[in-house]
Design a protein around this motif. Structure first.
Motif, mmCIF file in Angstrom:
data_model
loop_
_atom_site.group_PDB
_atom_site.id
_atom_site.type_symbol
_atom_site.label_atom_id
_atom_site.label_comp_id
_atom_site.label_asym_id
_atom_site.label_seq_id
_atom_site.Cartn_x
_atom_site.Cartn_y
_atom_site.Cartn_z
ATOM 1 N N ALA A 119 31.294 42.561 34.041
ATOM 2 C CA ALA A 119 32.587 41.950 33.755
ATOM 3 C C ALA A 119 33.611 42.946 33.224
ATOM 4 O O ALA A 119 34.800 42.624 33.146
ATOM 5 N N THR A 122 33.855 44.092 30.160
ATOM 6 C CA THR A 122 34.298 43.762 28.811
ATOM 7 C C THR A 122 33.081 43.610 27.909
ATOM 8 O O THR A 122 32.012 43.195 28.367
ATOM 9 N N TRP A 145 27.183 42.999 43.215
ATOM 10 C CA TRP A 145 28.595 42.584 43.279
ATOM 11 C C TRP A 145 29.492 43.822 43.399
ATOM 12 O O TRP A 145 29.325 44.778 42.654
ATOM 13 N N ASP A 193 34.944 46.634 42.817
ATOM 14 C CA ASP A 193 36.394 46.420 42.868
ATOM 15 C C ASP A 193 36.773 44.956 43.048
ATOM 16 O O ASP A 193 37.934 44.626 43.283
ATOM 17 N N PRO A 243 36.726 41.128 41.256
ATOM 18 C CA PRO A 243 36.498 40.428 39.993
ATOM 19 C C PRO A 243 35.248 39.545 40.060
ATOM 20 O O PRO A 243 34.972 38.928 41.082
ATOM 21 N N LEU A 244 34.497 39.527 38.974
ATOM 22 C CA LEU A 244 33.276 38.739 38.915
ATOM 23 C C LEU A 244 33.582 37.257 39.099
ATOM 24 O O LEU A 244 34.520 36.727 38.504
ATOM 25 N N ASP A 245 32.823 36.597 39.946
ATOM 26 C CA ASP A 245 33.050 35.187 40.268
ATOM 27 C C ASP A 245 32.439 34.311 39.177
ATOM 28 O O ASP A 245 31.294 33.880 39.276
ATOM 29 N N THR A 246 33.212 34.058 38.137
ATOM 30 C CA THR A 246 32.739 33.246 37.020
ATOM 31 C C THR A 246 33.211 31.802 37.158
ATOM 32 O O THR A 246 34.065 31.483 37.985
#
Length: 296
Positions: free
Chosen positions: A23, A25, A219, A222, A224-227
């Motif tokens: 992520a 972060t 994943w 480049d 964004p993580l599919d949350t």
């Protein structure tokens, strides 16, 4: 939110560390620790969603498990050292049903000594590993469902007959399935421990919606993580109150709005656009925000 299917051998902290890298972060937390031996649903909060984890932790949980009757261990699971062996061939279906029934509903459960509960500021498992005798106080928990699916007799290398019992357990937060296995074996007079554990649900988050760590590992960096969006995560955990535009605006400033008639229950307040604005709780004629997510 990110719902992960934790693999065996990983600690919950290992999964959090992995998610932090994916992520981008450090603001990642989890709700409800799973032992390394266990697999299944681990709910992660990313960014602002970490504020929801306090409420997810308290949700009820569902597990599938295997309990071995005839062997007790130091940790009440297969990772500990054996302490006793006893012939379990005499445990009848009727006796097993009686033992399960006695551990269903509201009970007082003594957690496993090798647990993360703090004793005088130190984790119980750390004290046990240091050679101390740790006795934890019983705590009230509720076993909503304790269902036996299959009983499989087996014989150990020394000829001891054991019985492996496959079960489903639905329980309140704070329940130790290891302790349930221990107590069932103790009550039947043969000892018992947990040999397999899979968490299939935490509150409204089921195993069907959990992501495999291998898939997450692949994943693209480049992308964004599919949350799970905040609003969808909240719908899975709380009752929902649909807001008017004026109510959403007032809550974004932390102001109270008229009560919604839900009583002292935390609800998710969604804007007309379907975004999570706040968590609310009725207090008399007003609903006050417990947490505000929408910026004023």
């Amino acid at each position: 939110m990110l719902v992960v299917d934790k693999p065996q051998g990983w600690t919950s902290h290992d999964v959090v560390a992995k998610a932090r890298g994916l992520a981008g972060t450090r603001k990642v937390g989890h709700a409800g620790t799973l032992d390394p031996m266990a697999t299944g649903v681990l709910v992660l909060g990313v960014g602002r969603a970490t504020r929801l984890l306090t409420y997810v932790v308290g949700a009820d949980k569902e597990y599938t498990a295997t309990i071995r009757l005839g062997v007790a261990t130091t940790t009440d699971d297969a990772e500990g050292e054996e302490t006793t062996r006893a012939d379990a061939s005499g445990v009848t279906a009727a006796a097993l049903a009686t033992g399960v029934a006695a551990l269903t509903g509201p009970i007082n459960q003594v957690p496993s000594a090798v647990s993360a509960i703090k004793v005088d500021g130190q984790r119980a498992y750390a004290r046990v590993r240091a050679g101390e005798d740790v006795e934890l106080a019983a705590r009230p928990v509720t076993i909503g469902r304790f269902e036996v699916h299959e009983v499989r007799p087996g014989t150990l290398e020394d000829g001891t007959v054991v019985q492996d019992v496959d079960v489903t357990v639905v329980c309140s937060s704070g329940t130790y399935i290891r302790a349930l296995a221990r107590d069932l074996g103790r009550d039947l007079g043969v000892g018992g421990h947990l040999t397999a554990l899979r968490r299939t649900r935490v509150g409204g988050y089921g195993i069907d919606g959990a992501r495999d760590l291998d898939a997450l590992d692949a994943w693209p960096a480049d992308v964004p993580l599919d949350t799970l969006p905040l609003a969808d995560a909240a719908r899975a955990t709380f009752p929902v109150r649909e807001l008017t535009a004026d109510e959403a605006r007032a809550l974004s400033f932390g102001q109270r709005i008229p009560a919604g008639g839900t009583g002292p229950v935390v609800v998710a307040a969604l804007s007309p656009a379907g975004e999570l604005v706040a968590l609310l709780e009725d207090r008399g004629p007003h609903a006050r925000p417990v947490l505000v997510f929408a910026a004023a």
